[in-house]
Design an enzyme around this catalytic site. Structure first.
Site, PDB file in Angstrom:
ATOM      1  N   ARG A 143     -50.341 115.458  27.521  1.00 40.48           N
ATOM      2  CA  ARG A 143     -51.142 115.536  26.302  1.00 40.48           C
ATOM      3  C   ARG A 143     -51.625 116.965  26.103  1.00 40.48           C
ATOM      4  NH1 ARG A 143     -55.725 112.692  27.169  1.00 40.48           N
ATOM      5  NH2 ARG A 143     -56.215 112.688  24.961  1.00 40.48           N
ATOM      6  N   LYS A 159     -56.295 111.748  39.555  1.00 39.01           N
ATOM      7  CA  LYS A 159     -55.345 111.266  38.560  1.00 39.01           C
ATOM      8  C   LYS A 159     -54.059 110.766  39.229  1.00 39.01           C
ATOM      9  CE  LYS A 159     -53.262 112.590  34.166  1.00 39.01           C
ATOM     10  NZ  LYS A 159     -53.552 113.203  32.873  1.00 39.01           N
ATOM     11  N   ARG A 218     -65.793 114.686  30.254  1.00 41.07           N
ATOM     12  CA  ARG A 218     -65.951 114.856  31.703  1.00 41.07           C
ATOM     13  C   ARG A 218     -67.124 114.004  32.161  1.00 41.07           C
ATOM     14  NH1 ARG A 218     -61.988 116.968  31.433  1.00 41.07           N
ATOM     15  NH2 ARG A 218     -61.245 119.089  31.477  1.00 41.07           N
TER      16      ARG A 218
HETATM   17  C1  BTN Z   1     -50.951 113.183  30.220  1.00 37.83           C
HETATM   18  O1  BTN Z   1     -51.727 112.657  31.027  1.00 37.83           O
HETATM   19  O2  BTN Z   1     -51.126 114.339  29.814  1.00 37.83           O
HETATM   20  C2  BTN Z   1     -49.757 112.399  29.732  1.00 37.83           C
HETATM   21  C3  BTN Z   1     -48.575 112.589  30.634  1.00 37.83           C
HETATM   22  C4  BTN Z   1     -47.321 111.869  30.177  1.00 37.83           C
HETATM   23  C5  BTN Z   1     -46.140 112.194  31.062  1.00 37.83           C
HETATM   24  C6  BTN Z   1     -44.961 111.334  30.787  1.00 37.83           C
HETATM   25  S1  BTN Z   1     -43.693 111.464  32.022  1.00 37.83           S
HETATM   26  C7  BTN Z   1     -42.595 110.576  31.006  1.00 37.83           C
HETATM   27  C8  BTN Z   1     -42.811 111.057  29.586  1.00 37.83           C
HETATM   28  N1  BTN Z   1     -42.012 112.243  29.341  1.00 37.83           N
HETATM   29  C9  BTN Z   1     -42.762 113.313  29.136  1.00 37.83           C
HETATM   30  O3  BTN Z   1     -42.327 114.458  28.921  1.00 37.83           O
HETATM   31  N2  BTN Z   1     -44.059 112.998  29.191  1.00 37.83           N
HETATM   32  C10 BTN Z   1     -44.245 111.590  29.465  1.00 37.83           C
END
Ligand code: BTN
Length: 255
Positions: free
Chosen positions: A56, A121, A252
């Protein structure tokens, strides 16, 4: 990973329209979007590694080979985009339920869509909505750390399933989460977030906590009261209750 190695119950199997596995891709989000969305049910794209994984807020998602689950699920929704706000919360609930099924008792969801265990996380969710043919296609990506290398370059406290004492192969993990997630997406399309509210409260790591909200560079303290029906975070500030939406704020837990 082969589709026949997945152990899915009928409810999930019926929702699975397409299954694709690749050894390495740029990002499963981008790979999935190079294909048409299925007319009904979900298309599931899984990679063993990503060299341009996305998180994100434009962050990179570190994706070493075989160390985590990298998955994108593509599904059409009949609901208008304005009603899809809480979709990522429902996805978090479904993934947390799946993780509990394989023995991860202490998993929780940090609004809007991080999977956490004991302040670290474990995984993240990235929902991207695309208008298509008068409806909406949701491109739902998630990463769940399984057995990450000790030197993973991740800029926050993190954990994985092995470190939490859950030893399972990628097929078992994927089966467990898809078993919950695929039927959950169908339920969400029909009934919205209401059927997920009780479980959200069960997994909600922020509920009742004092948090620091950063909005347009300014910080505000408040107490989390839960989530609104459109997926916003309800926070009681000194000035009264406000609903914050993901993408607008960062949150946070105050020490
Ligand atoms: C976050 O917490 O920022 C979201 C992370 C999302 C990661 C997943 S891995 C599979 C899919 N492909 C990506 O490039 N991103 C999501």
């Amino acid at each position: 990973m082969l589709e026949h190695l997945l152990r899915l119950h009928d409810a999930a199997r019926q929702e699975l329209a397409v299954f694709q596995f690749a050894e390495e891709v740029d990002s499963t989000q981008d790979w999935a979007q190079r294909h048409p969305a299925p007319a009904r049910g979900a298309a599931v794209y899984v990679a063993n590694a990503q060299h341009a994984g996305r998180g994100r807020r434009g962050r990179a998602w570190i994706s070493p080979a075989g160390a985590a689950l990298y998955v994108t699920v593509v599904r059409r929704f009949a609901r208008p985009p304005a009603q899809l706000g809480p979709l990522s919360l429902a996805v978090g609930v479904a993934l947390a339920r799946g993780l509990q099924e394989i023995g991860l008792r202490s998993v929780g969801v940090k609004w809007p869509n991080d999977l956490w265990v004991c302040g670290k996380k474990l995984g993240g969710i990235l929902v991207e909505l695309r208008p298509r043919d008068g409806g909406v296609v949701a491109v739902i990506g998630f990463g769940i750390n399984r057995a990450m290398p000790d030197d993973a370059q991740i800029d926050q406290a993190w954990t994985d399933l092995v470190r939490e004492g859950v030893f399972c192969d990628a097929e078992t993990l994927l089966s467990a989460v898809l078993d919950d997630l695929l039927p959950a997406l169908a339920v969400f399309d029909l009934e919205g977030f209401a059927p997920f509210e009780a479980d959200w409260q069960r997994f909600d790591l922020l509920l009742g906590h004092t948090v620091r909200i950063v909005l347009d560079g300014a910080e505000q303290m408040g107490e989390v009261m839960g989530v609104s029906s459109d997926g916003g975070l309800r926070v009681r500030h000194a000035q009264g209750e406000r609903i914050h939406h993901s993408g607008e704020v960062s949150v946070r837990v105050a020490a």
